[in-house]
Design a protein around this motif. Structure first.
Motif, mmCIF file in Angstrom:
data_model
loop_
_atom_site.group_PDB
_atom_site.id
_atom_site.type_symbol
_atom_site.label_atom_id
_atom_site.label_comp_id
_atom_site.label_asym_id
_atom_site.label_seq_id
_atom_site.Cartn_x
_atom_site.Cartn_y
_atom_site.Cartn_z
ATOM 1 N N GLU A 65 9.447 0.486 2.754
ATOM 2 C CA GLU A 65 9.559 -0.402 3.915
ATOM 3 C C GLU A 65 8.978 -1.766 3.556
ATOM 4 N N HIS A 71 11.251 -5.462 9.858
ATOM 5 C CA HIS A 71 11.124 -4.377 8.873
ATOM 6 C C HIS A 71 12.456 -4.138 8.170
ATOM 7 N N SER A 93 -2.160 9.904 7.096
ATOM 8 C CA SER A 93 -1.192 9.192 7.954
ATOM 9 C C SER A 93 0.205 9.755 7.776
ATOM 10 N N TYR A 122 11.815 -6.310 14.974
ATOM 11 C CA TYR A 122 10.831 -6.432 16.049
ATOM 12 C C TYR A 122 10.420 -7.902 16.260
ATOM 13 N N ARG A 155 0.839 -1.202 0.000
ATOM 14 C CA ARG A 155 0.000 0.000 0.000
ATOM 15 C C ARG A 155 0.869 1.246 0.000
ATOM 16 N N TYR A 180 3.735 -6.121 19.325
ATOM 17 C CA TYR A 180 3.933 -6.202 17.867
ATOM 18 C C TYR A 180 5.243 -6.893 17.520
ATOM 19 N N ARG A 184 4.269 -5.775 2.308
ATOM 20 C CA ARG A 184 4.180 -6.706 3.431
ATOM 21 C C ARG A 184 4.248 -8.122 2.874
ATOM 22 N N TRP A 212 -2.339 -11.110 14.439
ATOM 23 C CA TRP A 212 -2.363 -10.245 15.627
ATOM 24 C C TRP A 212 -2.310 -8.763 15.213
ATOM 25 N N ALA A 213 -1.353 -8.430 14.339
ATOM 26 C CA ALA A 213 -1.128 -7.017 13.983
ATOM 27 C C ALA A 213 -2.347 -6.419 13.274
HETATM 28 P P1 0O2 Z 1 -0.162 2.570 7.984
HETATM 29 O O1 0O2 Z 1 -0.068 3.694 7.062
HETATM 30 O O2 0O2 Z 1 -1.440 2.537 8.753
HETATM 31 O O3 0O2 Z 1 0.199 1.262 7.367
HETATM 32 P P2 0O2 Z 1 6.167 4.383 14.349
HETATM 33 O O4 0O2 Z 1 7.020 5.494 14.762
HETATM 34 O O5 0O2 Z 1 5.647 3.500 15.458
HETATM 35 O O6 0O2 Z 1 5.081 4.759 13.360
HETATM 36 P P3 0O2 Z 1 8.211 2.557 13.864
HETATM 37 O O7 0O2 Z 1 8.007 1.979 15.218
HETATM 38 O O8 0O2 Z 1 9.529 3.164 13.551
HETATM 39 O O9 0O2 Z 1 7.079 3.574 13.489
HETATM 40 O O10 0O2 Z 1 7.870 1.494 12.831
HETATM 41 P P4 0O2 Z 1 7.965 1.632 11.276
HETATM 42 O O11 0O2 Z 1 9.051 0.775 10.776
HETATM 43 O O12 0O2 Z 1 7.952 3.063 10.824
HETATM 44 O O13 0O2 Z 1 6.624 0.990 10.844
HETATM 45 C C1 0O2 Z 1 5.407 1.483 11.150
HETATM 46 C C2 0O2 Z 1 4.495 0.414 10.680
HETATM 47 O O14 0O2 Z 1 4.812 -0.792 11.372
HETATM 48 C C3 0O2 Z 1 3.068 0.690 11.015
HETATM 49 O O15 0O2 Z 1 2.474 1.385 9.993
HETATM 50 C C4 0O2 Z 1 2.479 -0.679 11.130
HETATM 51 O O16 0O2 Z 1 2.258 -1.239 9.859
HETATM 52 C C5 0O2 Z 1 3.612 -1.417 11.779
HETATM 53 N N1 0O2 Z 1 3.570 -1.325 13.240
HETATM 54 C C6 0O2 Z 1 4.511 -0.790 14.032
HETATM 55 N N2 0O2 Z 1 4.152 -0.920 15.320
HETATM 56 C C7 0O2 Z 1 2.964 -1.542 15.350
HETATM 57 C C8 0O2 Z 1 2.082 -1.958 16.396
HETATM 58 O O17 0O2 Z 1 2.321 -1.775 17.596
HETATM 59 N N3 0O2 Z 1 0.910 -2.548 16.009
HETATM 60 C C9 0O2 Z 1 0.617 -2.777 14.717
HETATM 61 N N4 0O2 Z 1 -0.539 -3.379 14.429
HETATM 62 N N5 0O2 Z 1 1.423 -2.381 13.712
HETATM 63 C C10 0O2 Z 1 2.579 -1.779 14.023
HETATM 64 P P5 0O2 Z 1 1.350 2.424 10.357
HETATM 65 O O18 0O2 Z 1 1.943 3.584 11.062
HETATM 66 O O19 0O2 Z 1 0.260 1.711 11.059
HETATM 67 O O20 0O2 Z 1 0.971 2.910 8.969
#
Ligand code: 0O2
Ligand code: 0O2
Length: 266
Positions: free
Chosen positions: A140, A121, A52, A108, A46, A117, A78, A151-152
């Protein structure tokens, strides 16, 4: 940026997502053809929604001029795997590719997030050919098992529903559910190991059985009919016991007999 600028800005990211989806779906098909097994179960992708992106820019304090380097998941792929072991295998395949460069990884899987989670990545730089020439964009790639994805997906939709203010009790239960998903992955891996071990034993046995039978045939060739018939009887008895070690012993005795026969043969 007005509406039209966003559309133009996101164009290379749209293209990146489409190209990466095709590439990983093709990789899955090719691995299935070559090795009858692919660490890829299915692929989705996506482009991050504009709202966002803006929200993340605010949260991470990224100014508009740094958006291309500051927000790494505007293009997101993904890849779902059956087993945790597939994730490392797939990461290795991605590192070896020449059409993208791995910038860094966020593991992670080994270090789960406080939410529970788990995913692997990989941030890559991908050269995309646009009408104005080549442009390198960040993307990513998330690698996860089916259990991690289950779960996610649910946690993400609950967070969306409650706007990231999940009731304490729900957070607690999600954390327990994450533990259950982790245990499910572990159990599946150990079942996989057992199946692979059984397959190896089966292959060992069928290889030894074929060596035993051709050894017996060679004894007939040397006219050692009585010896050959005795070995054949031992073979028939062992067939019911079904123990690789006994077959190995039989093979050893047959090879000795062949050596003796060959030495005496004119
Ligand atoms: P969208 O657009 O809804 O798909 P962060 O600062 O937490 O946003 P971080 O921890 O550096 O980012 O992680 P990274 O590598 O930027 O990835 C963010 C994406 O990882 C998220 O996208 C989710 O797809 C996934 N992700 C990270 N943490 C979690 C979590 O606790 N639960 C779930 N379900 N997914 C997670 P977005 O932001 O949802 O973007
Ligand atoms: P098939 O043969 O239909 O399964 P697009 O290529 O843009 O049209 P995209 O991105 O491939 O669409 O669709 P999407 O919705 O992101 O899903 C990607 C693929 O993953 C689709 O297969 C889905 O069927 C498959 N998929 C989604 N969820 C699951 C799941 O839980 N389990 C499994 N096994 N597959 C799932 P394809 O590529 O359209 O092919």
């Amino acid at each position: 940026m007005d509406g039209r600028d966003w559309k133009l800005f996101l164009q290379p990211y749209e293209q990146t997502v489409e190209e990466l989806k095709v590439k990983f779906k093709t990789l899955r098909a090719e691995l299935k053809n070559r090795e009858e097994y692919s660490p890829i179960e299915f692929v989705t992708g996506r482009v991050k929604r504009i709202s966002s992106i803006i929200e993340k820019m605010k949260r991470l304090n990224v100014p508009m001029e740094n958006i291309e380097t500051g927000i790494e998941d505007i293009a997101g792929i993904r890849i779902m795997c059956q087993f945790v072991e597939d994730i490392e295998a797939l990461a290795e395949l991605i590192r070896a590719r020449e059409d993208m460069t791995v910038k860094y990884v966020k593991d992670y899987v080994t270090n789960k997030k406080p939410s529970g989670y788990r995913s692997y990545h990989i941030i890559v730089e991908y050269p995309v050919q646009t009408a104005l020439g080549m442009k390198r964009v960040l993307a990513e790639i998330q690698l996860r098992t089916l259990a991690m994805n289950f779960w996610a997906t649910i946690e993400h939709s609950l967070n969306y529903k409650y706007r990231e203010k999940l009731p304490e009790q729900v957070v607690e239960r999600l954390s327990r559910a994450a533990e259950a998903a982790y245990l499910l992955d572990r159990e599946m891996s150990s079942i996989r190991d057992e199946i692979m071990e059984a397959q190896k034993l089966f292959e060992d046995k069928s290889r030894i059985v074929s060596q035993v039978l051709s050894g017996i045939q060679r004894l007939y060739y040397f006219h050692r009919v009585r010896e050959a018939a005795q070995f054949q009887m031992r073979f028939n008895e062992l067939w019911d016991i079904d123990d690789v070690w006994h077959f190995k012993e039989l093979l050893h005795d047959i090879e000795e007999a062949i050596r003796r026969a060959a030495a005496k043969s004119p």
